[in-house]
Scaffold this motif. Structure first.
Motif, PDB file in Angstrom:
ATOM      1  N   VAL A  71       0.963  -1.224   0.095  1.00  0.00           N
ATOM      2  CA  VAL A  71      -0.146  -0.043  -0.341  1.00  0.00           C
ATOM      3  C   VAL A  71       0.577   1.186  -0.469  1.00  0.00           C
ATOM      4  CG1 VAL A  71      -1.491   1.382   1.536  1.00  0.00           C
ATOM      5  CG2 VAL A  71      -2.276  -1.334   1.114  1.00  0.00           C
ATOM      6  N   ALA A  72       1.687   1.469   0.944  1.00  0.00           N
ATOM      7  CA  ALA A  72       2.913   2.408   0.736  1.00  0.00           C
ATOM      8  C   ALA A  72       3.545   2.794  -0.679  1.00  0.00           C
ATOM      9  CB  ALA A  72       4.240   2.266   2.285  1.00  0.00           C
ATOM     10  N   ASP A  73       3.942   1.835  -1.227  1.00  0.00           N
ATOM     11  CA  ASP A  73       4.278   2.409  -3.010  1.00  0.00           C
ATOM     12  C   ASP A  73       3.684   3.260  -3.198  1.00  0.00           C
ATOM     13  OD1 ASP A  73       6.213   2.122  -4.332  1.00  0.00           O
ATOM     14  OD2 ASP A  73       5.005   0.870  -5.732  1.00  0.00           O
ATOM     15  N   LYS A  74       2.177   2.709  -3.533  1.00  0.00           N
ATOM     16  CA  LYS A  74       1.467   3.249  -4.326  1.00  0.00           C
ATOM     17  C   LYS A  74       0.448   4.547  -3.781  1.00  0.00           C
ATOM     18  CE  LYS A  74      -0.968  -1.156  -6.593  1.00  0.00           C
ATOM     19  NZ  LYS A  74       0.109  -0.703  -8.080  1.00  0.00           N
ATOM     20  N   GLY A  81       4.531  12.459  -2.849  1.00  0.00           N
ATOM     21  CA  GLY A  81       5.091  12.192  -1.876  1.00  0.00           C
ATOM     22  C   GLY A  81       6.859  11.529  -1.881  1.00  0.00           C
ATOM     23  N   THR A  82       7.851  11.889  -1.422  1.00  0.00           N
ATOM     24  CA  THR A  82       8.741  11.201  -1.512  1.00  0.00           C
ATOM     25  C   THR A  82       9.657  10.746  -0.558  1.00  0.00           C
ATOM     26  OG1 THR A  82      10.000  13.637  -0.326  1.00  0.00           O
ATOM     27  CG2 THR A  82       9.588  14.303  -1.923  1.00  0.00           C
ATOM     28  N   SER A  83       8.562  10.633   0.586  1.00  0.00           N
ATOM     29  CA  SER A  83       9.341   9.678   1.695  1.00  0.00           C
ATOM     30  C   SER A  83       7.946   9.097   2.861  1.00  0.00           C
ATOM     31  CB  SER A  83      10.089  10.426   2.595  1.00  0.00           C
ATOM     32  OG  SER A  83      10.809  11.342   2.633  1.00  0.00           O
ATOM     33  N   ILE A 105       0.329   4.480   8.428  1.00  0.00           N
ATOM     34  CA  ILE A 105       1.053   5.341   7.082  1.00  0.00           C
ATOM     35  C   ILE A 105       0.816   6.459   6.762  1.00  0.00           C
ATOM     36  CG2 ILE A 105       1.629   4.591   4.966  1.00  0.00           C
ATOM     37  CD1 ILE A 105       0.485   1.701   5.315  1.00  0.00           C
ATOM     38  N   VAL A 106       1.885   7.178   6.474  1.00  0.00           N
ATOM     39  CA  VAL A 106       1.618   8.852   6.468  1.00  0.00           C
ATOM     40  C   VAL A 106       2.635   8.852   4.834  1.00  0.00           C
ATOM     41  CG1 VAL A 106       1.301  11.467   6.757  1.00  0.00           C
ATOM     42  CG2 VAL A 106       1.561   8.953   8.137  1.00  0.00           C
TER      43      VAL A 106
END
Length: 160
Positions: A71-74, A81-83, A105-106
């Motif tokens: 999920v974070a990758d997408k 985002g950059t991080s 996850i932010v």
């Protein structure tokens, strides 16, 4: 005979409508946040109500982190985002406000907080000093079901 689908997941004592959930596995679900700290702030939760991280089964631990990874990758791409910030508040003394394990996850960008680590205090709603400093009561509000559903629909499309 299969159990009837109630149309929601439980997040501790709270019902989360399936419309707010944009990704699921056999063991966990990912929902948009009622009061996001920044755009794209989501929660990964086990489907089973579990108060503390160490009470998760090894399969749940694995599934939650593999899901967070996917999920974070997408999310990072979608929100430009950059991080990323990943955090768990495990127990009330750690700032856990809902007694159900969940990974925040932010998606992050340069300058989204004046001091980078302020995000952890922003996630911890019990930090009244920081609430005044960041004026979170003004900037961070409960979103309507319609707003949450709209975001979930947008994010769900990333996984088709």
């Amino acid at each position: 005979m299969a159990a009837e689908d109630p149309g929601f997941y439980m997040f501790g004592p709270y019902q989360v409508y399936k419309e707010e959930v944009f990704y699921t596995t056999d063991l966990c679900f990912v929902m948009v946040n009622l009061r996001p700290v920044l755009p794209g702030h989501v929660l990964v939760c086990p489907k089973r109500i579990v108060k503390r991280f160490t009470d998760l089964t090894p399969e749940e631990v694995s599934d939650i982190w593999l899901t967070a990874h996917k999920v974070a990758d997408k999310l990072e791409l979608h929100y430009k985002g950059t991080s990323l910030t990943f955090t768990i508040q495990d127990g009330p003394e750690a700032g856990q406000s809902v007694p159900h394990v969940h990974v925040h996850i932010v998606p992050r960008k340069k300058g989204d907080f004046e001091n980078n680590d302020e995000i952890y205090d922003a996630i911890d709603e019990n930090e009244t000093k920081l609430k005044k400093k960041l004026d979170l009561d003004k900037n961070r509000r409960d979103r309507s079901l319609e707003e949450r559903t709209q975001e979930a629909d947008e994010l769900r499309a990333l996984f088709i």
